[in-house]
Design a protein around this motif. Structure first.
Motif, PDB file in Angstrom:
ATOM      1  N   PHE A 282       0.829  -1.204   0.000  1.00  0.00           N
ATOM      2  CA  PHE A 282       0.000   0.000   0.000  1.00  0.00           C
ATOM      3  C   PHE A 282       0.865   1.255   0.000  1.00  0.00           C
ATOM      4  O   PHE A 282       0.550   2.247  -0.661  1.00  0.00           O
ATOM      5  N   VAL A 283       1.967   1.225   0.760  1.00  0.00           N
ATOM      6  CA  VAL A 283       2.872   2.383   0.777  1.00  0.00           C
ATOM      7  C   VAL A 283       3.479   2.580  -0.611  1.00  0.00           C
ATOM      8  O   VAL A 283       3.562   3.711  -1.115  1.00  0.00           O
ATOM      9  N   ALA A 284       3.899   1.496  -1.244  1.00  0.00           N
ATOM     10  CA  ALA A 284       4.485   1.583  -2.576  1.00  0.00           C
ATOM     11  C   ALA A 284       3.483   2.158  -3.579  1.00  0.00           C
ATOM     12  O   ALA A 284       3.840   2.991  -4.432  1.00  0.00           O
ATOM     13  N   GLU A 285       2.236   1.748  -3.475  1.00  0.00           N
ATOM     14  CA  GLU A 285       1.216   2.278  -4.384  1.00  0.00           C
ATOM     15  C   GLU A 285       1.025   3.769  -4.187  1.00  0.00           C
ATOM     16  O   GLU A 285       0.841   4.517  -5.153  1.00  0.00           O
ATOM     17  N   HIS A 286       1.073   4.214  -2.936  1.00  0.00           N
ATOM     18  CA  HIS A 286       0.919   5.643  -2.671  1.00  0.00           C
ATOM     19  C   HIS A 286       2.086   6.431  -3.267  1.00  0.00           C
ATOM     20  O   HIS A 286       1.877   7.462  -3.929  1.00  0.00           O
ATOM     21  N   LEU A 287       3.297   5.954  -3.070  1.00  0.00           N
ATOM     22  CA  LEU A 287       4.455   6.643  -3.630  1.00  0.00           C
ATOM     23  C   LEU A 287       4.413   6.644  -5.155  1.00  0.00           C
ATOM     24  O   LEU A 287       4.733   7.649  -5.800  1.00  0.00           O
ATOM     25  N   ALA A 288       4.000   5.513  -5.738  1.00  0.00           N
ATOM     26  CA  ALA A 288       3.952   5.414  -7.198  1.00  0.00           C
ATOM     27  C   ALA A 288       2.892   6.320  -7.805  1.00  0.00           C
ATOM     28  O   ALA A 288       2.976   6.681  -8.979  1.00  0.00           O
ATOM     29  N   SER A 289       1.893   6.698  -7.004  1.00  0.00           N
ATOM     30  CA  SER A 289       0.795   7.538  -7.525  1.00  0.00           C
ATOM     31  C   SER A 289       1.145   9.018  -7.578  1.00  0.00           C
ATOM     32  O   SER A 289       0.409   9.803  -8.172  1.00  0.00           O
TER      33      SER A 289
END
Length: 387
Positions: A21-28
């Motif tokens: 979930f953290v990775a998805e937030h950063l990638a967004s």
């Protein structure tokens, strides 16, 4: 202050349930920093970056307990974010490496036993290197820590003095557990089994403020009636760490709430006889889970996106005037909201190297009002005064 390293942020534990979930937030992010994902399994990390639509995203391979590998990781980045628990098994070497390297750091630990060990061992070295090491940068304990700070600032603005006692009342807590949560609970119990004297820290509200013992605190272990809200409340599972972190935040900021400040945190059940009956029954039942998930497993994405949390904080001054603040989040507290709190804490560490003091700290004490603003803008967390 570190200004030049290969990466701005490395996310360790990226393939875990919360890490993803953290990775998805950063990638967004439209203007993301230079970041990398880290862990021990290249194939899982490679699959994650492809799932993110970022096949070029750098990968850093490191075993959590390999001192050389985590040292190289810490020395290659300005900031480390980690979701790789249980932290008392997989977190110590990484935090230590960041302390030695002067690298900023944030995690999502909810374990006061491990937190105290890190404070005792690494606060001094981190101060010497300039590393800001922020523990508990998720639901444990940002809503409580920041919420108390915001409420106290408003009390000071309105009345010229802070509140002597603040009550935390959890109104909504939509939660399903991941395998990592159960693994962390088992690891904490293993620590107590190995050293039974540690159990006293769990019940000590000042366990995370070495050298400071404040006034007696209200009990948080029994069902009771809240006359101000006219409802019954029961013990809240996160109160042990949240109350300790609120007191540590007060100490880290120089005791702006006073040396005799009191804080308690309970979960709202309901009014009347039925509320009392439910509170007693729920407290007796504890946490019931039919099938304990494995590490890396957790609630469905649909649940995480539809769930929410709501925390009410209130205090009454000497004149009988009450001040109330609601802290709400539009994702589940354990993973959806926690992942955004951790990510935005890390990004703010990166953006504001001048904020706060080095050492083993907490997000609210170090990043303060800037973190409130950032979470409202990009984290789905709201801080609103109520009538």
């Amino acid at each position: 202050m570190i200004t030049s390293r290969r990466y701005d942020i490395i996310l360790f534990g990226a393939t875990g349930f919360t890490g993803r979930f953290v990775a998805e937030h950063l990638a967004s992010l439209a203007n993301a920093p230079i970041w990398a994902i880290a862990g021990r399994d290249f194939d899982k990390l490679d699959a994650l970056r492809r799932d993110l639509g970022r096949p070029e995203l750098p990968i850093v391979l490191a075993e959590a307990n390999n001192e050389d590998q985590v040292r190289a990781l810490a020395e290659s980045t300005r900031t480390v974010l980690t979701t790789a628990g249980p932290f008392n098994r997989h977190g110590t070497e990484l935090l230590a490496a960041c302390a030695r390297a002067g690298t900023d750091y944030a995690d999502i630990t909810g374990d006061p036993l491990w937190s105290r060990k890190m404070i005792d061992r690494w606060d001094g070295p981190a101060q010497a290197t300039g590393a800001r090491l922020l523990l508990s940068a998720g639901y444990d304990s940002i809503p409580s820590e920041l919420g108390v700070r915001v409420l106290q600032q408003e009390a000071l603005r309105r009345w010229g003095s802070t509140l002597k006692h603040i009550h935390g009342r959890v109104r909504v807590f939509d939660i399903e557990f991941s395998g990592g949560s159960f693994a962390s609970a088992r690891a904490r119990q293993d620590m107590i089994d190995a050293d039974p004297s540690l159990a006293a820290l769990l019940t000590n509200p000042f366990a995370l403020t070495p050298g400071f013992n404040g006034t007696d605190q209200p009990g948080i272990g029994d069902v009771r009636y809240d006359p101000t809200l006219d409802c019954w409340v029961r013990p809240f599972m996160m109160a042990s760490i949240n109350t300790k972190n609120v007191h540590r935040s007060n100490v880290l900021q120089g005791l702006p709430y006073g040396a005799h400040f009191q804080y308690d945190e309970m979960q709202v059940v309901g009014p009347g006889d039925e509320g009392k009956r439910q509170a007693i029954a729920l407290n007796a039942a504890g946490v019931a889970v039919d099938n304990i998930p494995l590490p890396g497993e957790g609630p469905s994405r649909a649940f995480c996106e539809r769930a929410s949390f709501s925390l009410l904080l209130y205090g009454i001054n000497d004149a009988g005037e009450m001040l109330k603040l609601g802290v709400t989040g539009d994702r589940d507290p354990g993973y959806g909201a926690t992942s955004r709190m951790l990510a935005e804490t890390g990004l703010l560490l990166l953006d504001k190297p001048e904020l706060g003091q080095a050492g083993v700290g907490l997000p609210g004490a170090v990043l303060g009002d800037a973190l409130v603003q950032r979470l409202e803008e990009r984290g789905g967390i709201l801080f609103r005064f109520e009538d």
